[in-house]
Write an enzyme that holds these catalytic residues in place. Structure first.
Site, mmCIF file in Angstrom:
data_model
loop_
_atom_site.group_PDB
_atom_site.id
_atom_site.type_symbol
_atom_site.label_atom_id
_atom_site.label_comp_id
_atom_site.label_asym_id
_atom_site.label_seq_id
_atom_site.Cartn_x
_atom_site.Cartn_y
_atom_site.Cartn_z
ATOM 1 N N ASP A 22 0.849 -1.204 0.000
ATOM 2 C CA ASP A 22 0.000 0.000 0.000
ATOM 3 C C ASP A 22 0.878 1.247 0.000
ATOM 4 O OD1 ASP A 22 -2.366 1.664 0.252
ATOM 5 O OD2 ASP A 22 -3.357 -0.081 1.127
ATOM 6 N N HIS A 94 -2.147 3.099 -5.053
ATOM 7 C CA HIS A 94 -1.720 2.577 -3.745
ATOM 8 C C HIS A 94 -0.316 1.964 -3.823
ATOM 9 C CE1 HIS A 94 -5.240 3.361 -1.319
ATOM 10 N NE2 HIS A 94 -6.044 2.788 -2.192
ATOM 11 N N GLU A 158 -9.036 2.879 -6.234
ATOM 12 C CA GLU A 158 -8.592 4.213 -5.852
ATOM 13 C C GLU A 158 -7.277 4.632 -6.519
ATOM 14 O OE1 GLU A 158 -10.478 4.527 -1.408
ATOM 15 O OE2 GLU A 158 -8.658 3.334 -1.547
ATOM 16 N N TRP A 230 -16.817 -3.646 -3.573
ATOM 17 C CA TRP A 230 -16.656 -3.032 -2.239
ATOM 18 C C TRP A 230 -17.407 -1.719 -2.099
ATOM 19 C CZ3 TRP A 230 -13.733 1.442 -0.657
ATOM 20 C CH2 TRP A 230 -13.057 2.105 -1.701
ATOM 21 N N PHE A 256 -14.868 -4.284 8.586
ATOM 22 C CA PHE A 256 -14.708 -4.441 10.035
ATOM 23 C C PHE A 256 -13.785 -3.398 10.654
ATOM 24 C CE2 PHE A 256 -15.573 -9.228 9.381
ATOM 25 C CZ PHE A 256 -16.917 -8.961 9.208
ATOM 26 N N ASP A 257 -13.293 -2.467 9.837
ATOM 27 C CA ASP A 257 -12.619 -1.314 10.441
ATOM 28 C C ASP A 257 -13.667 -0.302 10.927
ATOM 29 O OD1 ASP A 257 -13.222 -0.916 7.739
ATOM 30 O OD2 ASP A 257 -11.507 0.406 7.371
ATOM 31 N N TRP A 303 -9.221 -3.729 7.614
ATOM 32 C CA TRP A 303 -8.093 -2.836 7.307
ATOM 33 C C TRP A 303 -7.511 -2.402 8.642
ATOM 34 C CZ3 TRP A 303 -7.003 -2.716 2.251
ATOM 35 C CH2 TRP A 303 -8.035 -3.045 1.355
HETATM 36 C C1 ACM Z 1 -10.719 -0.430 -0.526
HETATM 37 O O1 ACM Z 1 -11.296 -0.449 0.569
HETATM 38 N N1 ACM Z 1 -10.022 0.617 -0.918
HETATM 39 C C2 ACM Z 1 -10.804 -1.558 -1.432
#
Ligand code: ACM
Ligand code: ZN
Length: 331
Positions: A22, A94, A158, A230, A256-257, A303
């Site tokens: 990332d 990313h 993103e 997502w 779950f974050d 995450w």
């Molecule tokens: C993501 O949560 N950026 C896939």
């Protein structure tokens, strides 16, 4: 990681999606590119809170990565429990940790630091240069060697396009490929689609299929891609309509974050109670019986940018991850 694989096995969860790269760190040893971990796995500090309005760093160095031996150990351990590990190398966005390690991978060639803040870096891979594809292929060859899974997750989420808009190499590539803006997609989105297609073709030569986040629909879906939906479920529905496979992990049900209690202290502000997770139906209304096989399953995502401790990971996961299992395995 092994502890969570144990928990997954007990609950019949059969796939571990491992997000390994990332903007804020590169977490897997790649022999051909040692700076990815020597430099790219380290950051000088981390932003306090969300850091969206005011950037204040804690000044505490943060680092860590998995060696290839450790990766093999985890993959073997998972396999012994009936779990397949699918690695994610997130591209072409990313990628700041890689670009900071090897500045020529970016459009500007400038030296950047590994990000100490959250969110999405505007620095993305320069895809106008052939050397970038050489880098990706070399990285993926080591990934292929480490992970026996049928799928490799190539990210795709993103990816800001502002560097590509200003980059002579990327603009030349757009002209060479004859990409134009139209009502369906921009030339830059089509350029990302070109990248995804190329990576898919390369991996296919090695017997692997790709999974990508739903942004890979923009600019045209690669022929054999599986879509991880997502940003809601729309991307998944579109992919199914095009005859593609889908894994559902919409933020509103599966992230779950997000907070589990409304008054939880966590900086990720959205609220996702157990009942909401449990209410998810991955074979959505509008998916016919004939199409249902395209829904490979659902996934919960943890995450961990705000998760510094094992107890915190457990707090975010339990009991919501058990609801994911039941939704997956019961009517
Ligand atoms: C993501 O949560 N950026 C896939
Ligand atoms: Zn470029």
């Amino acid at each position: 990681v092994k502890k969570y694989l144990d928990i997954m096995a007990i609950h019949k969860m059969n796939t571990f999606h491992w997000h390994l790269t990332d903007d804020q760190g590169w977490r897997i040893e790649i022999k051909k590119y040692p700076r990815l971990t020597e430099f790219g796995s380290k950051r000088k500090g981390t932003v306090l809170g969300k850091g969206w309005y005011e950037i204040v760093y804690d000044g505490i160095p943060y680092e860590g990565h998995y060696t290839q031996d450790q990766i093999r150990e985890v993959v073997a351990y998972a396999a012994s429990k009936g779990i397949e590990v699918i690695p994610e190398i997130d591209l072409p966005g990313h990628m700041l940790a890689a670009i900071a390690s090897y500045p020529e991978l970016g459009c500007t060639g400038k030296q950047h630091e590994v990000w100490g803040r959250w969110g999405v870096s505007p620095e993305v891979l320069c895809v106008g240069k052939e050397e970038t594809f050489e880098f990706l292929e070399n990285v993926l060859l080591e990934i292929i060697d480490l992970f026996p899974s049928k799928y490799i997750h190539i990210g795709g989420d993103e990816c800001p396009k502002i560097r590509w808009e200003e980059c002579p190499a990327c603009q030349a590539k757009i002209r060479e490929l004859g990409l134009v803006d139209d009502e369906e997609a921009t030339a830059a989105e089509r350029l990302q689609s070109y990248v995804t297609n190329r990576v898919e073709a390369f991996l296919a030569q090695h017997g692997k299929s790709i999974i990508g986040w739903d942004e890979i629909l923009e600019g045209g879906l690669a022929p054999d891609a599986t879509v991880m939906s997502w940003r809601g479920t729309e991307g998944g529905m579109k992919a199914i309509a095009q005859g593609h496979d889908v894994i559902f992990t919409p933020t509103q049900y599966c992230y779950f974050d997000y907070k589990q209690d409304e008054d939880q202290f966590k900086p990720v502000g959205k609220f996702l109670p157990l009942e909401k997770v449990y209410s998810f139906e991955p074979v959505l209304e509008g998916i016919s019986e004939e199409e249902a096989h395209h829904v490979l399953g659902l996934q919960g995502n943890l995450w961990t940018e705000h998760v510094l401790h094992d107890w915190h990971a457990e707090m975010q996961l339990y009991p919501r991850v058990f609801a994911i299992s039941e939704v997956g395995w019961t009517p």
